[in-house]
Design an enzyme around this catalytic site. Structure first.
Site, short mmCIF file in Angstrom:
data_model
loop_
_atom_site.label_atom_id
_atom_site.label_comp_id
_atom_site.label_asym_id
_atom_site.label_seq_id
_atom_site.Cartn_x
_atom_site.Cartn_y
_atom_site.Cartn_z
N ILE A 66 1.43 4.17 -14.91
CA ILE A 66 2.17 5.14 -14.10
C ILE A 66 1.12 5.83 -13.23
CG2 ILE A 66 2.04 6.86 -15.96
CD1 ILE A 66 4.66 8.06 -14.92
N SER A 67 1.36 5.84 -11.93
CA SER A 67 0.33 6.32 -11.00
C SER A 67 0.05 7.80 -11.19
CB SER A 67 0.78 6.08 -9.55
OG SER A 67 0.76 4.71 -9.25
N GLN A 68 -1.15 8.19 -10.79
CA GLN A 68 -1.54 9.59 -10.73
C GLN A 68 -0.53 10.35 -9.85
OE1 GLN A 68 -5.41 9.88 -9.03
NE2 GLN A 68 -5.44 12.11 -8.98
#
Length: 217
Positions: A66-68
């Site tokens: 899950i992206s920053q």
């Protein structure tokens, strides 16, 4: 069965997160509000719940992340989403980015190539908050020609070059945001389709994404 609760503490941590990404340069208040409204801890394993609002990426399985939140906000801001924009997202992952787009009232068409992640998202209760998201299992490089053209295209994995089929599925006047480059570092690009044969490219900051792979798994 997992219980999904959004406590005052988590809401407070989310407000701190929004403040931190604002300080890092995100200026679109609609994007910041969307990040502030969505309980990111719902999208993570419960083992990460206490640190879900740290501004960093976390593993979600199948070698994906899950992206920053800053990265999610950055890409979303570059897309310049308007209500009812028809958006193609390549790389559903946890569906967090798709929900941010949907919170901005976009109509989202999102593709995931990993069957296990696709199946997990299908059973994720929070997605029912957003009937404006449609989920597809498929090859991101192929896009969704049946549903084209799209106002916006967002690629959430690192492509070695700009995928031609995705450009073809973009409306004239539409925008694509995509990280392009090698495995370690990629440059964020925003591509505006000027005509059926011409595009304009803008270069932005460097990022590090998982690679965009062809086919389905």
């Amino acid at each position: 069965m997992r219980r999904y609760e959004d406590t005052y503490k988590q809401k407070g941590l989310r407000k701190q997160l929004v403040d931190s990404i604002r300080q890092k340069g995100i200026t679109d208040e609609n994007v910041l509000a969307a990040i502030g409204n969505i309980p990111r801890h719902f999208f993570l394993d419960t083992a990460f719940e206490s640190i879900a609002y740290d501004d960093r990426a976390f593993p979600i399985g199948e070698g994906q992340t899950i992206s920053q939140p800053y990265t999610v906000a950055y890409q979303t801001q570059l897309l310049e989403i308007k209500p009812y924009d028809k958006v193609l997202e390549i790389g559903t992952g946890s569906a967090y980015q798709a929900c941010v787009l949907a919170e901005l009232k976009a109509n989202v068409f999102t593709i995931e190539r990993q069957r296990k992640l696709f199946d997990l998202v299908k059973t994720f209760p929070f997605k029912s908050q957003y009937p404006n998201i449609r989920f597809f299992y498929g090859d991101g490089y192929e896009g969704l020609a049946t549903y084209a053209p799209f106002d916006k295209v967002l690629v959430t994995a690192a492509a070695p070059q700009i995928p031609e089929k995705l450009l073809q599925q973009l409306k004239v006047g539409g925008k694509m945001v995509i990280p392009v480059g090698g495995q370690d570092v990629q440059r964020m690009l925003r591509i505006t389709k000027v005509s059926d044969t011409e595009t304009e490219q803008e270069l932005f900051d460097n990022f590090s994404f998982v690679p965009m792979l062809a086919g389905r798994k």
